[in-house]
Design an enzyme around this catalytic site. Sequence first.
Site, PDB file in Angstrom:
ATOM      1  N   GLU A   1      -0.854  -2.316  -7.325  1.00  0.00           N
ATOM      2  CA  GLU A   1      -0.237  -2.647  -6.046  1.00  0.00           C
ATOM      3  C   GLU A   1      -0.453  -4.127  -5.710  1.00  0.00           C
ATOM      4  O   GLU A   1       0.442  -4.825  -5.247  1.00  0.00           O
ATOM      5  CB  GLU A   1      -0.817  -1.760  -4.937  1.00  0.00           C
ATOM      6  CG  GLU A   1      -0.390  -0.303  -5.041  1.00  0.00           C
ATOM      7  CD  GLU A   1      -1.130   0.595  -4.064  1.00  0.00           C
ATOM      8  OE1 GLU A   1      -0.568   1.625  -3.669  1.00  0.00           O
ATOM      9  OE2 GLU A   1      -2.286   0.262  -3.710  1.00  0.00           O
TER      10      GLU A   1
ATOM     11  N   ASP B   1     -14.928   0.001  -8.050  1.00  0.00           N
ATOM     12  CA  ASP B   1     -14.293   1.307  -8.185  1.00  0.00           C
ATOM     13  C   ASP B   1     -12.785   1.221  -8.420  1.00  0.00           C
ATOM     14  O   ASP B   1     -12.094   2.226  -8.438  1.00  0.00           O
ATOM     15  CB  ASP B   1     -14.568   2.171  -6.953  1.00  0.00           C
ATOM     16  CG  ASP B   1     -13.982   1.576  -5.674  1.00  0.00           C
ATOM     17  OD1 ASP B   1     -13.460   0.438  -5.736  1.00  0.00           O
ATOM     18  OD2 ASP B   1     -14.060   2.235  -4.608  1.00  0.00           O
TER      19      ASP B   1
ATOM     20  N   SER C   1      36.427 -35.039  32.392  1.00  0.00           N
ATOM     21  CA  SER C   1      36.795 -36.261  31.689  1.00  0.00           C
ATOM     22  C   SER C   1      35.614 -36.779  30.885  1.00  0.00           C
ATOM     23  O   SER C   1      34.602 -36.085  30.738  1.00  0.00           O
ATOM     24  CB  SER C   1      37.302 -37.314  32.664  1.00  0.00           C
ATOM     25  OG  SER C   1      38.013 -38.318  31.955  1.00  0.00           O
TER      26      SER C   1
ATOM     27  N   GLU D   1     -10.719  -6.219   3.221  1.00  0.00           N
ATOM     28  CA  GLU D   1     -11.407  -7.069   2.250  1.00  0.00           C
ATOM     29  C   GLU D   1     -10.431  -8.029   1.570  1.00  0.00           C
ATOM     30  O   GLU D   1     -10.718  -9.220   1.413  1.00  0.00           O
ATOM     31  CB  GLU D   1     -12.107  -6.199   1.198  1.00  0.00           C
ATOM     32  CG  GLU D   1     -13.316  -5.435   1.717  1.00  0.00           C
ATOM     33  CD  GLU D   1     -13.874  -4.493   0.675  1.00  0.00           C
ATOM     34  OE1 GLU D   1     -15.101  -4.318   0.628  1.00  0.00           O
ATOM     35  OE2 GLU D   1     -13.061  -3.922  -0.105  1.00  0.00           O
TER      36      GLU D   1
ATOM     37  N   ASN E   1     -17.616  -3.108  -5.266  1.00  0.00           N
ATOM     38  CA  ASN E   1     -18.310  -1.944  -5.850  1.00  0.00           C
ATOM     39  C   ASN E   1     -17.710  -1.510  -7.185  1.00  0.00           C
ATOM     40  O   ASN E   1     -18.188  -0.552  -7.799  1.00  0.00           O
ATOM     41  CB  ASN E   1     -18.316  -0.766  -4.877  1.00  0.00           C
ATOM     42  CG  ASN E   1     -16.900  -0.330  -4.501  1.00  0.00           C
ATOM     43  OD1 ASN E   1     -15.930  -0.808  -5.084  1.00  0.00           O
ATOM     44  ND2 ASN E   1     -16.813   0.577  -3.533  1.00  0.00           N
TER      45      ASN E   1
ATOM     46  N   GLN F   1      -6.086   1.404   1.079  1.00  0.00           N
ATOM     47  CA  GLN F   1      -6.692   0.760  -0.076  1.00  0.00           C
ATOM     48  C   GLN F   1      -5.597   0.352  -1.057  1.00  0.00           C
ATOM     49  O   GLN F   1      -4.538   0.970  -1.130  1.00  0.00           O
ATOM     50  CB  GLN F   1      -7.679   1.709  -0.764  1.00  0.00           C
ATOM     51  CG  GLN F   1      -8.879   2.070   0.100  1.00  0.00           C
ATOM     52  CD  GLN F   1      -9.812   3.017  -0.618  1.00  0.00           C
ATOM     53  OE1 GLN F   1      -9.381   3.911  -1.353  1.00  0.00           O
ATOM     54  NE2 GLN F   1     -11.117   2.825  -0.417  1.00  0.00           N
TER      55      GLN F   1
ATOM     56  N   ASP G   1       0.866  -1.179   0.000  1.00  0.00           N
ATOM     57  CA  ASP G   1       0.000   0.000   0.000  1.00  0.00           C
ATOM     58  C   ASP G   1       0.906   1.234   0.000  1.00  0.00           C
ATOM     59  O   ASP G   1       1.142   1.858   1.027  1.00  0.00           O
ATOM     60  CB  ASP G   1      -0.905  -0.032   1.238  1.00  0.00           C
ATOM     61  CG  ASP G   1      -1.843   1.163   1.297  1.00  0.00           C
ATOM     62  OD1 ASP G   1      -2.018   1.831   0.249  1.00  0.00           O
ATOM     63  OD2 ASP G   1      -2.388   1.439   2.390  1.00  0.00           O
TER      64      ASP G   1
ATOM     65  N   ASP H   1      26.212 -36.971  34.662  1.00  0.00           N
ATOM     66  CA  ASP H   1      25.837 -35.586  34.416  1.00  0.00           C
ATOM     67  C   ASP H   1      26.874 -35.053  33.436  1.00  0.00           C
ATOM     68  O   ASP H   1      28.060 -34.960  33.763  1.00  0.00           O
ATOM     69  CB  ASP H   1      25.906 -34.775  35.706  1.00  0.00           C
ATOM     70  CG  ASP H   1      24.736 -35.027  36.640  1.00  0.00           C
ATOM     71  OD1 ASP H   1      23.983 -35.984  36.399  1.00  0.00           O
ATOM     72  OD2 ASP H   1      24.597 -34.271  37.623  1.00  0.00           O
TER      73      ASP H   1
ATOM     74  N   ASN I   1       0.862   4.339  -1.049  1.00  0.00           N
ATOM     75  CA  ASN I   1       0.433   5.654  -0.576  1.00  0.00           C
ATOM     76  C   ASN I   1      -0.207   5.611   0.809  1.00  0.00           C
ATOM     77  O   ASN I   1      -0.663   6.633   1.320  1.00  0.00           O
ATOM     78  CB  ASN I   1      -0.532   6.307  -1.574  1.00  0.00           C
ATOM     79  CG  ASN I   1      -1.750   5.423  -1.835  1.00  0.00           C
ATOM     80  OD1 ASN I   1      -1.968   4.437  -1.137  1.00  0.00           O
ATOM     81  ND2 ASN I   1      -2.530   5.781  -2.859  1.00  0.00           N
TER      82      ASN I   1
ATOM     83  N   HIS J   1      27.747 -43.660  36.475  1.00  0.00           N
ATOM     84  CA  HIS J   1      26.813 -44.718  36.851  1.00  0.00           C
ATOM     85  C   HIS J   1      26.623 -45.717  35.719  1.00  0.00           C
ATOM     86  O   HIS J   1      26.956 -45.442  34.561  1.00  0.00           O
ATOM     87  CB  HIS J   1      25.468 -44.095  37.245  1.00  0.00           C
ATOM     88  CG  HIS J   1      25.541 -43.264  38.500  1.00  0.00           C
ATOM     89  ND1 HIS J   1      24.837 -43.578  39.644  1.00  0.00           N
ATOM     90  CD2 HIS J   1      26.241 -42.142  38.802  1.00  0.00           C
ATOM     91  CE1 HIS J   1      25.099 -42.679  40.585  1.00  0.00           C
ATOM     92  NE2 HIS J   1      25.949 -41.795  40.093  1.00  0.00           N
TER      93      HIS J   1
END
EC number: 4.1.1.65
Length: 635
Positions: free
Chosen positions: A200, A229, A589, A236, A227, A195, A189, A445, A191, A501
């Site tokens: 565009e 135009d 390690s 929309e 419509n 719309q 858009d 871990d 401008n 473990h």
Amino acid sequence: MGNGSSREGKESRRSRLKQKLQRFRTHRLHLRTRFSRNAAGVVNQRAVTVEDFSGIALLTLIGADMKFKDKWLACVSFGEQTFRTEISDTTEKPIWNSEKKLLLEKNGPSLARVSVFETNRLSRNKIVGYCELDIFDFVVQEPESACKSFDLLDPASSNVVGTVFLSCAIEDPVETEKRFAKRILSVVDYNEDGQLSFSEFSDLIRAFGNLVAANKKEELFRAADLNGDGVVSIDELAALLAIQQEKEPIINNCPVCGEALQLTDKLNAMIHMTLCFDEGTGNQVMTGGFLTDRQASYGWMFKLSEWTHLSTYDVGLNTGSNASHIVVIDRKTKRLVEELIDSKIVLSMRAIYQSKIGLRLMDQGAKEILQRLSEKQGKKMNTVESAQKIPSFLEFFKDQINMAEVKYPLQHFKTFNEFFIRELKPGARPIAYMNRDDVSVCAADCRLMAFQSVEDSTRFWIKGRKFSIRGLLGKNVNPNAFLDGSLVIFRLAPQDYHRFHVPVSGVIEKFVDVSGSLYTVNPIAVNSKYCNVFTENKRTVAIISTSEFGKVAFVAIGATMVGSINFVRKEGDHVKKGDELGYFSFGGSTVICVFEKNSIRIDEDLLANSGRSLETLVSVGMQLGVSTRTFAGST
């Protein structure tokens, strides 16, 4: 003249379109963690299934209430993504109003970490406090996206140092799609009158990269232009585009980053575009592209990550063998975290392990120097005076050692080594599926790398030219049962709990000592092509015979500063998975477990991370994999 002006107008519009889209391309880096590379090196989007998709959360970091004035910035870490706000003015009550969209999956991360940093000339980028919140719990308790406060905790003391204010809400997928369409349409858009003209709209369709849609653009435009135009409102067109995308997808390429979209996968196309193109509601959008909150607190890391593609498949190699901070992924939180190493030590390791000169030094006596240094340090850490080092050690690793898990209070330890080989309280490490011997568990871990085959391990991680199972097990162990088997590497860092473990239940057949060097087991050395850490270091091989996995080779590997490997079991002992098997003295390690070929189905997340050369942070007792023999029989 008329045609020339028309062409110039079109080129001008296209130029403006490119400029607008370019402003949004800087936000695409946070998507890289959702991509992987196939064998041909092509980037593929990691798909999200409909069953696993839980929505897109809009998290807003509103501000904070701190106990003193300063300039502040905040970071949000979620899974493998980290984002940061701008720096506030000097104040006690920083306001950021920064938002970010987070993809929620049923089996994905749910825990977000918010870190607040003070940033001034004296305390540049120093973390002051953090909090953690479960996104799912948040949206269930606060469905209307209400502002909620969280205490900020000092990483060192867990004292409350301030309060942070957040809001979070799950977006409805249909509304998300409509809002996205509205936002992307606003880009063309030109401008900014709310719309769109037909020209565009045509530019937008070209950006979508769909030839079929390009041929139908007049039809699509007329359907919205009720419509007649010649212009239609953005609302929309957004509604029309959402409906059309559902019936017959017309967006082949993401108009922001240009990535090809799978037209048959509407869900992932919507997710990609929504995350790639922030809505722009007027709030400041957090900057992405970082691995951890520590890196995000330094703005230059954003450009660095853009240059080196740190979030791609080789993240582990980029941040392990080539950086002072090793990045690993925490299996519990599914979040990237840093393993701190003194930068001077890193430079030394690079000089030794990643150069031909360093290798020559090894051959000319450096091995013996490491041996003597390790023996000397081992003796030193057994003296009463060494206990004075415990407080500074805890301070350096303040957010990586949980003293609440340790069996004895701090004053119990009379030497540093007593603290280093500390025991944990009973139950501190739950064992997964304790009554199922067909489920193997993590042995330490550690930072873990897992490979279904030895070939995979040498392709993604171990770069020593002479690594082999025969070399790893030594001359006095028959390697035939383990050739082409599965390999799991458990790397222990100095801050870890240093007792290892048993990963499987069975009988210890024998122990075999293998003499060798004491190289470091840091990724810098492991990823060196000039030495072979695992096959040259001092180690002890334990062969465990099991009913579910066949034979398992448990290899405890010594390293720099680790002069002794201590076992608390003996040959012939029956062991249950999770039982303590032994411990390493001072230093970091590694343990390597080798399973017979096709005897274990290693968990997918561990294999996926390892395939990206990314170590996974795990704890003793977490599930490692399932016996394929039992699995095959049960199906």
